[in-house]
Design a protein around this motif. Structure first.
Motif, PDB file in Angstrom:
ATOM      1  N   LEU A  40       0.748  -1.324   0.060  1.00 46.45           N
ATOM      2  CA  LEU A  40       0.019  -0.104  -0.029  1.00 46.45           C
ATOM      3  C   LEU A  40       0.837   1.327   0.047  1.00 46.45           C
ATOM      4  O   LEU A  40       0.595   2.250  -0.584  1.00 46.45           O
ATOM      5  N   ALA A  41       1.844   1.363   0.760  1.00 51.25           N
ATOM      6  CA  ALA A  41       2.882   2.610   0.739  1.00 51.25           C
ATOM      7  C   ALA A  41       3.539   2.764  -0.631  1.00 51.25           C
ATOM      8  O   ALA A  41       3.624   3.754  -1.131  1.00 51.25           O
ATOM      9  N   GLY A  42       3.986   1.385  -1.166  1.00 53.03           N
ATOM     10  CA  GLY A  42       4.335   1.599  -2.428  1.00 53.03           C
ATOM     11  C   GLY A  42       3.407   2.154  -3.487  1.00 53.03           C
ATOM     12  O   GLY A  42       3.813   2.973  -4.508  1.00 53.03           O
ATOM     13  N   LEU A  83      10.741   6.284  -7.689  1.00 49.95           N
ATOM     14  CA  LEU A  83      10.096   5.485  -7.182  1.00 49.95           C
ATOM     15  C   LEU A  83      10.422   3.784  -7.044  1.00 49.95           C
ATOM     16  O   LEU A  83      10.354   3.225  -5.827  1.00 49.95           O
ATOM     17  N   VAL A  84      11.339   3.413  -7.855  1.00 48.11           N
ATOM     18  CA  VAL A  84      11.812   2.154  -7.605  1.00 48.11           C
ATOM     19  C   VAL A  84      12.887   2.162  -6.508  1.00 48.11           C
ATOM     20  O   VAL A  84      12.966   1.114  -5.887  1.00 48.11           O
ATOM     21  N   ILE A  85      13.795   3.263  -6.512  1.00 44.66           N
ATOM     22  CA  ILE A  85      14.525   3.290  -5.143  1.00 44.66           C
ATOM     23  C   ILE A  85      13.899   3.137  -4.011  1.00 44.66           C
ATOM     24  O   ILE A  85      14.320   2.384  -3.109  1.00 44.66           O
ATOM     25  N   TYR A  86      12.787   4.042  -3.754  1.00 41.66           N
ATOM     26  CA  TYR A  86      12.141   3.773  -2.607  1.00 41.66           C
ATOM     27  C   TYR A  86      11.485   2.405  -2.304  1.00 41.66           C
ATOM     28  O   TYR A  86      11.845   1.987  -1.295  1.00 41.66           O
ATOM     29  N   ILE A  87      10.896   1.980  -3.336  1.00 39.92           N
ATOM     30  CA  ILE A  87      10.215   0.346  -3.129  1.00 39.92           C
ATOM     31  C   ILE A  87      11.304  -0.559  -2.616  1.00 39.92           C
ATOM     32  O   ILE A  87      11.071  -1.326  -1.609  1.00 39.92           O
TER      33      ILE A  87
END
Length: 207
Positions: A40-42, A83-87
């Motif tokens: 959900l956060a992602g 986005l990718v780095i965070y996930i």
């Protein structure tokens, strides 16, 4: 349909996407915080990326004759990389700490609705983008389609966790976000380079 009408339709699709995601990002992030859900956060962060991408497309469509395509595509690509780095970071943290997400009924309901809405919006953007021959709108349409795919993946992870207690299905669902994020980042950055070559070739052609 003439170009002016197509531009208005493209802008309307972007405004609808913006409205849905602005409401959605608040609801999803609250649900993610309550349930400790990586998926959900992602998805909430992906909604922020979608908001950013829609703003970029509106900016480009409202100045379609101002050679904004290259920068617009590059901005979308950079947003996907973020986005990718965070996930990946959030996924590793969750798996290493063994955080078990709780069931979020509200999150499940919103993600299910988002899945349907994003599919419809993506279809409208693809058709309008093809008619306008606008690569920025087509690229952002793919962002919206990715949003739909991600909603489906996240929904599956949430349901498996809620029905069977498979807590690991929630963080693993975020891997789908990583895959599509990398793919779309590469595509957007590649298209920005192609747009740059086209704009650089214009003076030579005119001469």
């Amino acid at each position: 349909m003439n170009q002016t009408a197509l531009l208005k339709r493209g802008l309307l699709l972007e405004y609808l996407t913006l409205g849905w995601n602005v409401v959605g990002v608040i609801l999803v992030i609250l649900a993610a915080y309550t349930a400790h859900s990586v998926a959900l956060a992602g998805f909430g962060l992906d909604s922020l990326i979608e908001i950013f991408a829609s703003v970029v497309v509106v900016w480009q469509l409202r100045g379609i004759n101002l050679n904004r395509e290259r920068l617009a595509l590059r901005l979308i690509g950079i947003a996907f990389i973020t986005l990718v780095i965070y996930i990946v970071a959030q996924l590793l943290y969750t798996l290493l700490t063994g955080t078990h997400p709780a069931t979020s009924v509200g999150g499940i309901a919103w993600i299910a609705a988002t899945f349907i809405v994003m599919l419809l919006l993506a279809f409208g953007k693809r058709v309008t983008g093809q008619q306008l021959q606008n690569e920025v709108l087509l690229t952002e349409g793919r962002v919206t389609l990715v949003d739909a795919y991600l909603a489906g993946a996240v929904l599956l992870g949430l349901l498996l966790n809620a029905l069977f207690g498979w807590w690991w299905a929630d963080p693993l669902a975020s891997l789908v976000i990583v895959y599509y994020g990398i793919r779309e980042a590469i595509h957007a950055l590649h298209e920005s380079q192609q747009a740059g070559k086209g704009s650089e070739a214009l003076p030579t052609t005119r001469a």
